[in-house]
Design a protein around this motif. Structure first.
Motif, PDB file in Angstrom:
ATOM      1  N   ASP A   1      -8.699   1.663   2.620  1.00  0.00           N
ATOM      2  CA  ASP A   1      -8.832   2.998   2.037  1.00  0.00           C
ATOM      3  C   ASP A   1      -9.440   3.896   3.102  1.00  0.00           C
ATOM      4  OD1 ASP A   1      -9.126   5.278   0.537  1.00  0.00           O
ATOM      5  OD2 ASP A   1     -10.157   4.288  -1.130  1.00  0.00           O
TER       6      ASP A   1
ATOM      7  N   GLY B   1       0.823  -1.195   0.000  1.00  0.00           N
ATOM      8  CA  GLY B   1       0.000   0.000   0.000  1.00  0.00           C
ATOM      9  C   GLY B   1       0.854   1.240   0.000  1.00  0.00           C
TER      10      GLY B   1
ATOM     11  N   TYR C   1     -10.680   0.311  11.156  1.00  0.00           N
ATOM     12  CA  TYR C   1      -9.277   0.701  11.209  1.00  0.00           C
ATOM     13  C   TYR C   1      -8.903   0.925  12.668  1.00  0.00           C
ATOM     14  CZ  TYR C   1      -9.788   1.128   6.222  1.00  0.00           C
ATOM     15  OH  TYR C   1     -10.035   0.837   4.906  1.00  0.00           O
TER      16      TYR C   1
ATOM     17  N   ARG D   1      -9.065  -4.856   1.754  1.00  0.00           N
ATOM     18  CA  ARG D   1      -8.641  -3.681   0.987  1.00  0.00           C
ATOM     19  C   ARG D   1      -8.794  -2.474   1.894  1.00  0.00           C
ATOM     20  NH1 ARG D   1      -5.516  -1.318  -2.316  1.00  0.00           N
ATOM     21  NH2 ARG D   1      -6.402   0.406  -3.450  1.00  0.00           N
TER      22      ARG D   1
ATOM     23  N   THR E   1      -3.938   3.711   1.757  1.00  0.00           N
ATOM     24  CA  THR E   1      -4.605   2.738   0.891  1.00  0.00           C
ATOM     25  C   THR E   1      -3.704   1.522   0.702  1.00  0.00           C
ATOM     26  OG1 THR E   1      -3.710   3.756  -1.117  1.00  0.00           O
ATOM     27  CG2 THR E   1      -5.894   4.482  -0.414  1.00  0.00           C
TER      28      THR E   1
ATOM     29  N   THR F   1      -9.123   7.932   4.950  1.00  0.00           N
ATOM     30  CA  THR F   1      -8.621   9.295   4.865  1.00  0.00           C
ATOM     31  C   THR F   1      -8.841   9.977   6.206  1.00  0.00           C
ATOM     32  OG1 THR F   1      -9.194   9.377   2.522  1.00  0.00           O
ATOM     33  CG2 THR F   1      -8.806  11.481   3.608  1.00  0.00           C
TER      34      THR F   1
ATOM     35  N   GLU G   1      -3.124  14.364   0.180  1.00  0.00           N
ATOM     36  CA  GLU G   1      -3.999  14.736  -0.926  1.00  0.00           C
ATOM     37  C   GLU G   1      -4.543  16.122  -0.656  1.00  0.00           C
ATOM     38  OE1 GLU G   1      -7.125  11.898  -1.493  1.00  0.00           O
ATOM     39  OE2 GLU G   1      -5.775  10.429  -2.378  1.00  0.00           O
TER      40      GLU G   1
ATOM     41  N   GLY H   1     -13.886   6.524   5.099  1.00  0.00           N
ATOM     42  CA  GLY H   1     -13.211   5.385   4.498  1.00  0.00           C
ATOM     43  C   GLY H   1     -14.176   4.515   3.739  1.00  0.00           C
ATOM     44  N   ASN H   2     -13.759   3.293   3.511  1.00  0.00           N
ATOM     45  CA  ASN H   2     -14.515   2.359   2.686  1.00  0.00           C
ATOM     46  C   ASN H   2     -15.396   1.414   3.505  1.00  0.00           C
ATOM     47  OD1 ASN H   2     -12.431   0.898   3.818  1.00  0.00           O
ATOM     48  ND2 ASN H   2     -11.818  -0.118   1.926  1.00  0.00           N
TER      49      ASN H   2
ATOM     50  N   ASP I   1     -18.586   6.184   4.134  1.00  0.00           N
ATOM     51  CA  ASP I   1     -18.334   7.154   3.053  1.00  0.00           C
ATOM     52  C   ASP I   1     -18.424   8.596   3.537  1.00  0.00           C
ATOM     53  OD1 ASP I   1     -17.996   5.153   1.174  1.00  0.00           O
ATOM     54  OD2 ASP I   1     -20.082   5.212   0.515  1.00  0.00           O
TER      55      ASP I   1
ATOM     56  N   ARG J   1      -4.122  10.062   3.225  1.00  0.00           N
ATOM     57  CA  ARG J   1      -4.891   8.913   2.765  1.00  0.00           C
ATOM     58  C   ARG J   1      -4.014   7.668   2.797  1.00  0.00           C
ATOM     59  NH1 ARG J   1      -8.591   8.655  -2.659  1.00  0.00           N
ATOM     60  NH2 ARG J   1      -9.667   6.711  -2.131  1.00  0.00           N
TER      61      ARG J   1
ATOM     62  N   ASP K   1      -3.569  -3.175   0.209  1.00  0.00           N
ATOM     63  CA  ASP K   1      -4.117  -4.503   0.444  1.00  0.00           C
ATOM     64  C   ASP K   1      -3.403  -5.112   1.639  1.00  0.00           C
ATOM     65  OD1 ASP K   1      -6.011  -4.788  -1.757  1.00  0.00           O
ATOM     66  OD2 ASP K   1      -4.222  -4.641  -3.031  1.00  0.00           O
TER      67      ASP K   1
END
Length: 181
Positions: free
Chosen positions: A172, A49, A105, A170, A65, A174, A54, A100-101, A129, A63, A67
């Motif tokens: 992701d 990752g 975390y 996965r 990101t 921020t 950003e 995040g996704n 989201d 951010r 695997d």
């Protein structure tokens, strides 16, 4: 005790606080460019990752990101900031604003007492989201082993990390800003 934010742990990420907030004026946060990416590859894992700054609508975000894989006894990626000084002793916890996704975390803390590379304190948070504010009291941080104190002392914290950890997924996430209360 009122919400007591840091000036910011990311330069440019301090995006507004409640009217009653008192900044911690004796704390100098590391700029976002000083956060470093670390993965389980340092110990033979295969997670991959990255972490990057950003710029979104004139604001800087961090951010993370990648695997996360538990193969080869691995299972983490993280962005970590080393702190020049610990948190104020009266701090009760860490505050993050994240999105995040939808995965879980962690915030990892290292202290003067976490001497071995695999020692840390961790507290989980869930993402979505939408931006959300997460408050993690120091009592929510669990030690990674029996040789550590049950609860970290704020004034002994030496680093803070945002981490994807412990299971294949996965990542992701921020971070919009981080502070203390």
């Amino acid at each position: 005790m009122p919400f007591r934010p840091l000036i910011a742990l990311f330069t440019g990420l301090f995006l507004g606080l409640p009217a009653h907030a008192d900044p911690v004026s004796d704390y100098t946060p590391p700029p976002v460019t000083e956060w470093r990416y670390i993965s389980d590859q340092v110990m033979g894992g295969v997670s991959q990752g990255g972490a990057r700054a950003e710029n979104v609508k004139g604001e800087t975000y961090l951010r993370l990101t990648g695997d996360v894989s538990t193969k080869n006894n691995g299972g983490f990626i993280q962005a970590r900031a080393e702190l020049e000084q610990g948190f104020p002793a009266e701090a009760q916890g860490v505050v993050l604003q994240v999105r995040g996704n939808g995965e879980r975390y962690y915030v990892f803390l290292r202290t003067r007492g976490t001497i071995l590379p695999w020692q840390f304190y961790n507290a989980p948070f869930q993402t979505s989201d939408d931006w959300q504010t997460v408050r993690l009291p120091f009592t929510a941080f669990k030690p990674s082993g029996r040789l550590l104190r049950a609860t970290p002392l704020p004034e002994t914290v030496t680093s803070l990390g945002v981490v994807a950890y412990g299971r294949d997924h996965r990542a992701d996430v921020t971070a919009r800003w981080i502070g203390l209360y």
